[in-house]
Design a protein around this motif. Sequence first.
Motif, short mmCIF file in Angstrom:
data_model
loop_
_atom_site.label_atom_id
_atom_site.label_comp_id
_atom_site.label_asym_id
_atom_site.label_seq_id
_atom_site.Cartn_x
_atom_site.Cartn_y
_atom_site.Cartn_z
N GLU A 315 0.84 -1.20 0.00
CA GLU A 315 0.00 0.00 0.00
C GLU A 315 0.87 1.25 0.00
N ARG A 316 1.92 1.19 0.81
CA ARG A 316 2.82 2.34 0.92
C ARG A 316 3.46 2.63 -0.43
N ILE A 317 3.94 1.59 -1.10
CA ILE A 317 4.57 1.76 -2.41
C ILE A 317 3.56 2.33 -3.41
N ALA A 318 2.33 1.80 -3.37
CA ALA A 318 1.30 2.28 -4.31
C ALA A 318 0.99 3.74 -4.05
N MET A 319 0.89 4.11 -2.77
CA MET A 319 0.56 5.50 -2.43
C MET A 319 1.68 6.45 -2.89
N LEU A 320 2.92 6.03 -2.69
CA LEU A 320 4.05 6.86 -3.12
C LEU A 320 4.10 6.97 -4.64
N ARG A 321 3.87 5.83 -5.29
CA ARG A 321 3.99 5.79 -6.74
C ARG A 321 2.92 6.64 -7.42
N TYR A 322 1.70 6.59 -6.87
CA TYR A 322 0.59 7.27 -7.55
C TYR A 322 0.14 8.54 -6.83
N GLY A 323 0.92 8.97 -5.83
CA GLY A 323 0.58 10.22 -5.14
C GLY A 323 -0.75 10.15 -4.41
N ILE A 324 -1.07 8.99 -3.82
CA ILE A 324 -2.33 8.82 -3.09
C ILE A 324 -2.10 9.22 -1.64
N THR A 325 -2.97 10.08 -1.10
CA THR A 325 -2.72 10.59 0.25
C THR A 325 -3.54 9.87 1.31
N ASP A 326 -4.55 9.10 0.90
CA ASP A 326 -5.39 8.40 1.88
C ASP A 326 -5.55 6.94 1.47
#
Length: 344
Positions: A315-326
């Motif tokens: 999840e952390r990698i996905a959030m960083l990769r796609y700029g997801i904040t929540d």
Amino acid sequence: MNMHEQLQQIQQELQDQLRQIQDSGALEALRLKVLGKKGSLTQMLRSMGQLSAEERPAMGQLINKAREDMSARLDEVARRIQEAEKEARLRDEALDVTLPSSGAHQGCMHPISMVIDQVTDVLTGMGFEVVEGPEIELDHYNFELMNIPKNHPSRDAQDTFYFDENMLLRTHTSPVQARIMTTRKPPIRIICPGRVYRADEVDATHSPVFHQMEGLVIDEDVTMADLKGTLDVFAKRLYGEDIRTRFRPSFFPFTEPSAEVDLTCVACHGKGCRVCKGTGWIEVLGSGMVNPKVLEMCGIDSSRYSGFAFGVGMERIAMLRYGITDMRMLYEGDLRFLSQLRAD
Ligand code: PHE
């Protein structure tokens, strides 16, 4: 009206009515009206009794001939109607295959799946083999073999759902590594992607169900330098050549020494931004040298073999990769959000 005239009239009427008939239902009704049990021609045959014995054979022949005649004519019209009805049906059901389509909806991969694929790609490219294991796991593999005995305080951080005293929803994918260590001989080079469970409250960065990828290398002469080099290459392959790693001392019961690994912030490339809270670094991995106690418990000679392990949240990698904040956005299943994210 004598019987000859009556017969002629019946034939004439049939002729007239046949001309107007359009559908098979009406035609069947007409057939019954003339040739059916109570039909006009059948009635005539019945009234033959009134005739004299001499007249009867000739009249009988005439009526039978008329019957055949009319039956043939009805059949003929029936064929025509059937043909017409079939054609009408084909016309109604016709599809114009040359019309433009209304547009097919194309699905897309979920961002978590995309990231699992990308990370797997990088690590298998470096020589790791993918291994999977059960999500309903034994306490033995999830905790005991990871050097977390019953009542050890570090179990608090990994509370989970227990089916009974010995069976639980796994809290990390480390038990898959324990399963491999107890069944294979080194060298071991594996990654274990999978879903894991913890009694965490849902918020912007936590979910009671999430995904991990853990790696394990065991061989002769494996050192911390191998761990650092591997994670350095991993980070560069995943995020770009300018990404650097930073190791900070940490603690895990199953590794000694242990380190948290930070990467150059992938959003600002180290300059400092909201994502890295101005530090230029982001915390991404847990890692360390496999605790010799863990090796021994799994039946591996720790005087001959050593190893390193690391764990990273998908999840952390996905959030960083796609700029997801929540993090919650990853689980809500809103296609307006999900369909914007494509593998690159
Ligand atoms: N199993 C750890 C966790 O889930 C992650 C980890 C794996 C840390 C390997 C260090 C080494 O918290």
